[in-house]
Design a protein around this motif. Sequence first.
Motif, short mmCIF file in Angstrom:
data_model
loop_
_atom_site.label_atom_id
_atom_site.label_comp_id
_atom_site.label_asym_id
_atom_site.label_seq_id
_atom_site.Cartn_x
_atom_site.Cartn_y
_atom_site.Cartn_z
N PRO A 86 0.80 -1.23 0.00
CA PRO A 86 0.00 0.00 0.00
C PRO A 86 0.83 1.28 0.00
N LEU A 87 1.99 1.28 0.66
CA LEU A 87 2.81 2.51 0.66
C LEU A 87 3.38 2.80 -0.71
N ARG A 88 3.77 1.77 -1.43
CA ARG A 88 4.28 1.97 -2.80
C ARG A 88 3.16 2.51 -3.69
N SER A 89 1.95 2.00 -3.50
CA SER A 89 0.82 2.47 -4.28
C SER A 89 0.51 3.93 -3.98
N LEU A 90 0.55 4.28 -2.71
CA LEU A 90 0.31 5.68 -2.35
C LEU A 90 1.38 6.59 -2.93
N ARG A 91 2.62 6.11 -2.96
CA ARG A 91 3.69 6.92 -3.56
C ARG A 91 3.39 7.20 -5.03
N HIS A 92 2.96 6.18 -5.76
CA HIS A 92 2.67 6.37 -7.18
C HIS A 92 1.44 7.26 -7.39
N ILE A 93 0.46 7.14 -6.52
CA ILE A 93 -0.79 7.87 -6.71
C ILE A 93 -0.69 9.30 -6.19
N LEU A 94 -0.19 9.48 -4.97
CA LEU A 94 -0.21 10.79 -4.33
C LEU A 94 1.04 11.63 -4.57
N TRP A 95 2.21 11.02 -4.60
CA TRP A 95 3.45 11.78 -4.65
C TRP A 95 3.55 12.63 -5.91
N ARG A 96 3.10 12.11 -7.03
CA ARG A 96 3.24 12.85 -8.29
C ARG A 96 2.46 14.16 -8.28
N GLU A 97 1.30 14.16 -7.67
CA GLU A 97 0.47 15.36 -7.70
C GLU A 97 0.69 16.29 -6.51
#
Length: 72
Positions: free
Chosen positions: A45-56
């Motif tokens: 889940p942390l890797r997914s959040l990085r891809h989803i939230l970090w970019r924006e």
Amino acid sequence: MTLELLTEKEAEERTAGKGRDDPNMNPTMKAPLRPETSFLWFTAPLRSLRHILWREFKGKICLLIFLAMLFL
């Protein structure tokens, strides 16, 4: 996307399947390229959040962390 116009005779000679089903040669469909977070978000889940939230929101996240450190 590729579009081929064939005569009726050519279409009968070169039949095509649905999707990646046989015969997969007219046209050839490659396997899709998907990111790691496509379907297995629950395993990392942390890797997914990085891809989803970090970019924006990376600017806002960095600012929030900085303000929290400054406040403490």
